[in-house]
Design a protein around this motif. Structure first.
Motif, short mmCIF file in Angstrom:
data_model
loop_
_atom_site.label_atom_id
_atom_site.label_comp_id
_atom_site.label_asym_id
_atom_site.label_seq_id
_atom_site.Cartn_x
_atom_site.Cartn_y
_atom_site.Cartn_z
N ARG A 118 7.96 -29.31 21.60
CA ARG A 118 7.54 -29.96 22.85
C ARG A 118 8.52 -29.69 23.99
O ARG A 118 8.12 -29.51 25.14
CB ARG A 118 7.42 -31.47 22.61
N THR A 119 9.82 -29.66 23.70
CA THR A 119 10.82 -29.54 24.77
C THR A 119 11.41 -28.14 24.91
O THR A 119 12.01 -27.83 25.94
CB THR A 119 11.99 -30.50 24.48
N SER A 143 13.40 -33.36 32.78
CA SER A 143 13.98 -32.77 31.58
C SER A 143 15.42 -32.36 31.83
O SER A 143 15.91 -32.32 32.97
CB SER A 143 13.18 -31.55 31.16
N GLU A 176 13.90 -27.24 23.16
CA GLU A 176 15.31 -27.41 22.81
C GLU A 176 15.45 -27.61 21.32
O GLU A 176 14.53 -28.09 20.64
CB GLU A 176 15.90 -28.62 23.55
N GLY A 221 13.37 -36.06 26.06
CA GLY A 221 12.17 -35.71 25.31
C GLY A 221 12.43 -35.32 23.87
O GLY A 221 11.49 -35.28 23.06
N PHE A 222 13.69 -35.07 23.52
CA PHE A 222 14.03 -34.73 22.14
C PHE A 222 14.53 -36.00 21.46
O PHE A 222 15.69 -36.37 21.56
CB PHE A 222 15.10 -33.64 22.10
N GLU A 243 18.53 -34.27 26.83
CA GLU A 243 17.08 -34.08 26.86
C GLU A 243 16.43 -35.31 26.23
O GLU A 243 16.40 -35.45 25.00
CB GLU A 243 16.69 -32.82 26.10
#
Length: 461
Positions: free
Chosen positions: A49-50, A6, A52, A91-92, A89
């Motif tokens: 989830r992240t 991450s 952010e 994951g975003f 990030e």
């Protein structure tokens, strides 16, 4: 494929401290500027989830504090350096660039320029955010503009390519940095994995392939990133006035050659000190750049930045005694221009029988590459110091030489043309090659008498 981490994990991996910058947040329609159904829900899920609120995290960070008062590789201690840090990030929404990400990147670069700080980008992105359409794609122009302004301000930009780095993030912050490092095994390419031609060779879309193509400077394993970034920031923020000092001559040849042919023979001797020996003696530590950013590399030219014994940062471009290829000239030109923007003096070491003259070198633009290096040195914004340490073969060697500040070692020569070639052009028999070498007046003392060099470097055994 390298391990994906991450943004916060990447930040913790390479920094000693981090403080997030305030985020500019404009009013934003729930489903975005295109009213893309479900886009707002997707952003909300990505945030949950992240942890952010966007695909980039921006802040100020310190590097090298852990090394302060200690040494790296047994060398001199590194002090802490503060920089603006941008971490993607993935994951975003795949680390994609949208308008809000553009807002954050612009604010980060503006902060860097205001506070005179370098910028480090930890990139992991799949490209532009399709749910925002062309408004997302035009963020690349915005990011490129900010990077250009930071470059013009004389501030260093470094990029670390994580997995994956594709699309506009690669083509702006990644490939546009002064120094670009990559994690081994990372996907690095303009084309993302889902839009490549069927049957495309996956090996071409890797960090390793980009290093081989001269688009990335080096692969750095995850556990070496902290040290590598600390070293690079220490070197690239070391502005200095004045020319780089002339290296002392190495080896056993303290006396000057008696004849022109003696000079040629000594410069071509296998046991003569080469570029690596001179760089090792001159610097306490150094880091290399690699590649011309045009698809090529040349192992016969060493380029990078180092800390000299007097404590100053000096950029270097050193020939290794082989015919120099177009990529070598382009890499050296890239180095000279980067050093000029960052206020760092340059040292060049000349040692080549001449420019590579095979068909491949011509196809890759030998003439334009040499012209580009001549232009870079002629227009250098910081002083350039040159030492001829071996063969100085014609224009292929002169391209690296500083007008008015070139020196030579006792075991070197510099000539308009190699004696063998001169004899061939003049249709002289092989037995007259040695006499032709004398006529060319290529010895160090001849060059000094002619005013071609400033002096002969003092010898250090």
């Amino acid at each position: 494929m390298t391990e994906r981490i991450s943004a916060r994990e990447a930040i913790a991996l390479v920094t000693d401290s981090f403080a997030e910058l305030p985020c500019p947040e404009e009013e934003f329609p729930y489903d975005g500027p295109l009213a893309w159904e479900g886009y707002g829900d997707a952003r909300a899920r990505a945030a949950a989830r992240t942890g952010e609120q966007e695909s980039v995290v921006c802040g100020t960070a310190t590097f090298g504090t852990a090394s302060f008062g200690t040494t790296i590789d047994g060398r001199a201690p590194l002090g802490p350096v503060t920089a603006v840090l941008v971490a993607f990030e993935f994951g975003f929404l795949g680390g994609s660039l949208g308008r809000r990400a553009g807002d954050r990147l612009e604010a980060a670069h503006d902060y860097a320029r205001t506070h005179r700080l370098p910028v480090v980008s930890l990139v992991a992105t799949g490209g532009s955010r399709m749910q925002e359409g062309m408004l997302a794609l035009t963020q690349l122009q915005r990011v490129a503009r900010q990077s250009a302004l930071t470059r013009d301000a004389g501030l260093a930009q470094l990029a670390v390519l994580r997995d994956p780095t594709t699309g506009g993030g690669w083509a702006t912050l990644g490939a546009g940095a002064d120094v670009t490092l990559a994690l081994p095994g990372a996907q690095v390419a303009f084309a993302g994995s889902r839009v490549r031609p069927p049957g495309a060779d996956p090996a071409a879309y890797t960090a390793e392939a980009q290093v081989a193509a001269g688009s990335v400077d080096a692969l750095v394993p995850k556990d070496g990133l902290r040290e590598a970034l600390a070293l690079w920031l220490d070197l690239l923020t070391g502005r200095s006035s004045g020319a780089a000092p002339v290296p002392a001559a190495l080896g056993d040849a303290a006396d000057l050659p008696a004849t022109g042919w003696d000079a040629v023979r000594r410069a071509r001797a296998g046991g003569r000190p080469r570029a690596e020996a001179y760089l090792d003696a001159y610097f306490t530590r150094r880091a290399a750049i690699g590649g011309d950013r045009c698809g090529g590399t040349d192992d016969g030219v060493l380029c990078g930045f180092g800390r000299a014994h007097d404590g100053r940062t000096v950029a270097y471009a050193a020939q290794r005694g082989t015919p120099t290829r177009p990529a070598g000239y382009r890499t050296a030109a890239r180095l000279v221009r980067t050093a000029g923007r960052l206020g760092i003096p340059v040292l060049t070491l000349v040692d080549t029988p001449g420019a590579a003259n095979d068909a491949d070198a011509e196809r890759r633009g030998a003439g334009p590459a040499i012209a580009d290096l001549f232009a870079a040195i002629a227009g250098a914004r910081t002083p350039v110091t040159t030492l001829v340490i071996g063969e100085g073969g014609s224009g292929g060697a002169l391209a690296l030489a500083a007008p008015g500040n070139t020196w030579a070692t006792p075991d070197s020569y510099f000539s308009v043309i190699a004696p063998e070639s001169a004899a061939a052009i003049l249709k002289r028999p092989e037995g007259e090659i040695r006499a032709t070498a004398g006529q060319l007046r290529l010895r160090p003392q001849d060059l000094l008498d002619l005013g071609v060099i400033r002096g002969i470097s003092p010898h250090r055994p």
